[in-house]
Design an enzyme around this catalytic site. Structure first.
Site: not given
Length: 524
Positions: A18-19, A47, A53, A118, A234, A280, A339, A374
């Site tokens: 992944g990233i 990812s 974003g 956000e 989420h 969240r 999430h 987070r």
């Protein structure tokens, strides 16, 4: 890379593509690197599903200091302020690097980055691509860059089974299942970039690969794990009969979409001063309460976007249409879903774990940035920043030479249906917990894990991670961030600390270590 028989030797072995894993590999210019993934093709794991974003202080009215304040505030008192300050400073340069690599971020009519907002952010600082396809764009850019590096080899279809120790107790490689045979991949350093364990829960936005492999392997090898009780749900997954559930990005609410019940009431206005853009954990629990009381909850994009939704947020629009919902004409039903895992393998600011030869980055690592909750879109920046930091530390390390690893008998993988575990975790260890539900969950995990087939590796990993999540949730007798206990609904100063667990090699049982309080500097 040198290949001999059933083994392969490399300087650095990165588990996960992944990233975080790709970012780490890309910065290891002077080493022989092997990146392996259990998927048969390049997918980018979780990812690829990231929509919102990359949070970075690149706006004219923004600053890293303001980004740090929002990050620490969202963390419910458990973020490491020093690490956060270092982390946010690297945001702008990280965006610059991605642009140089060819990332196609969304821009306004003047060619400037089109920044979104956000939940719990007090500035517009979300850099995004194609509205809600940022993760896919970053995977594309990093994968293309990695493919051009002759020192990096990418291996698909490799199911990681367990870390391998050398005679000194340091990590010296990894056992994998390759096609139809076990294989030992030796390395002077192993980096875990395996993501989280969203598949623990019945409702999740995570792909099937998110089975907690890195967390479980590190735990079994004796690494310290921290803060696993903090699982972020989420608030807005599309409530349809799919697994994983399609994610409806928080950026939708940042641009004016609203949460409503079946009567059209915008209930978050009375639930929190920030309304639909509250942190969240608060939004997710409020939605869960309403669903539990027999209401339905929807995300309404009609007034905010109208027919422009298809162009501005194509993933959300297509997910709804494929489920038979026309979001231009009707609101979309939503449900919270597992999430992101805020905790993970304990690492220092350079990705080093408590075990020699082992590093970790990305969601699998507990960097001290997220604390108990987070901040939206900090995860992609964390993967990029700590992927880079881990690589820099690796290149500055002195690796020992070829080390001896004892061979072992390995049984072929076999499938095991974890639906019962996932339903139990959702009901007993989900958004709202209490002592009774957690004790019930622990009994289920302990009794069921003992009956698992030898080759049910991914299922065993999920059960191993579930056990530590439950133990930590039982130990934390308070409510903080994403961890909410109905029997201890108040946040307690006594628990302004990190709960650390280590599996004892003699017994295989997790043991609570001395907690680390923020008053002595946060994570070590």
């Amino acid at each position: 890379m040198a290949e001999t028989g059933d083994s392969l030797d490399a300087d650095i072995l990165i588990v996960g593509a992944g990233i975080a894993g790709l970012a780490c590999a890309l910065r290891c210019e002077s080493a022989n690197v092997v990146v392996l993934t259990k998927s048969a093709i390049q997918t980018g794991g979780a990812s690829l599903y990231a929509q919102g974003g990359v949070a970075a202080a690149v706006g004219v009215s923004d600053s890293p200091e303001l980004h740090a304040i929002d990050t620490i505030t969202a963390s419910s008192g458990l973020a490491d302020a020093r690490r956060v300050a270092q982390f946010v400073q690297e945001g702008p340069e990280t965006i610059d690097l991605l642009v140089r690599l060819g990332a196609r971020f969304d821009r306004d009519e003047f060619g400037k980055l089109n920044l979104g907002q956000e939940g719990a952010h007090n500035k517009r600082r979300i850099v995004h691509a194609q509205g809600d396809a940022t993760g896919a764009e970053l995977v594309r850019v990093l994968y293309d860059a990695v493919e051009q590096q002759p020192n990096i080899e990418l291996l698909h279809g490799q199911l990681a089974l367990d870390l391998a120790h050398d005679q000194s107790g340091s990590i010296a490689g990894l056992w994998v299942w390759n096609d139809d045979a076990p294989r030992l991949l030796k390395a002077r350093a192993v980096v875990l970039a395996t993501g989280g364990s969203g598949r623990l829960y019945r409702y999740t936005t995570n792909p099937p690969e998110a089975t907690g492999d890195g967390l479980a392997m590190a735990a079994r090898a004796g690494a310290v794990l921290v803060d696993l009780e903090f699982v972020q749900f989420h608030p807005t997954a599309l409530d349809v009969q799919l697994d994983p559930l399609p994610l409806l990005s928080e950026a939708l609410r940042g641009e004016g979409a609203t949460l409503i019940d079946e009567h059209g009431i915008q209930f978050m206005r009375d639930a929190h001063p920030q309304g639909d853009l509250a942190p969240r954990d608060i939004v997710a629990r409020e939605i869960a309460r309403r669903l539990g009381n027999g209401h339905r909850v929807f995300l309404d994009t009609r007034d905010a976007f109208g027919s422009s939704l298809a162009d501005r947020f194509p993933k959300a629009y297509l997910a709804a249409k494929e489920a038979g919902i026309d979001p231009i004409a009707e609101p979309m039903p939503v449900v919270p879903a597992a999430h992101y895992q805020m905790g993970g393998i304990e690492v220092d600011e350079n990705g080093r774990t408590s075990l020699g030869g082992l590093w970790a980055c990305g969601e699998v690592a507990a960097t001290g940035i997220h604390g108990a909750n987070r901040l939206a879109s900090n995860s992609l920046l964390e993967a990029l920043v700590y992927g880079k930091r881990t690589a820099e530390d690796l290149l500055g390390s002195e690796f020992s030479g070829k080390r001896v690893v004892a061979h072992r008998a390995i049984k072929a993988p076999e499938p095991y249906d974890v639906a019962q575990l996932r339903s139990m975790m959702w009901q007993k260890v989900g958004l709202i917990r209490n002592a009774q539900s957690l004790e019930d969950a622990l009994r289920f995990v302990n009794s069921t894990k003992a009956k698992l087939p030898i080759g049910a590796y991914e299922a065993k990993n999920l059960f191993d991670v579930a056990r530590i999540v439950i133990l930590a949730a039982l130990e934390r007798k308070e409510s903080r961030g994403a961890h909410y206990r109905s029997d201890y609904p108040i946040t307690s100063e006594h628990f302004e600390k990190h709960l650390r667990y280590q599996v004892q090699q003699e017994t295989g049982q997790p043991r609570l270590l001395e907690p680390v309080a923020l008053s002595v500097g946060g994570l070590p």
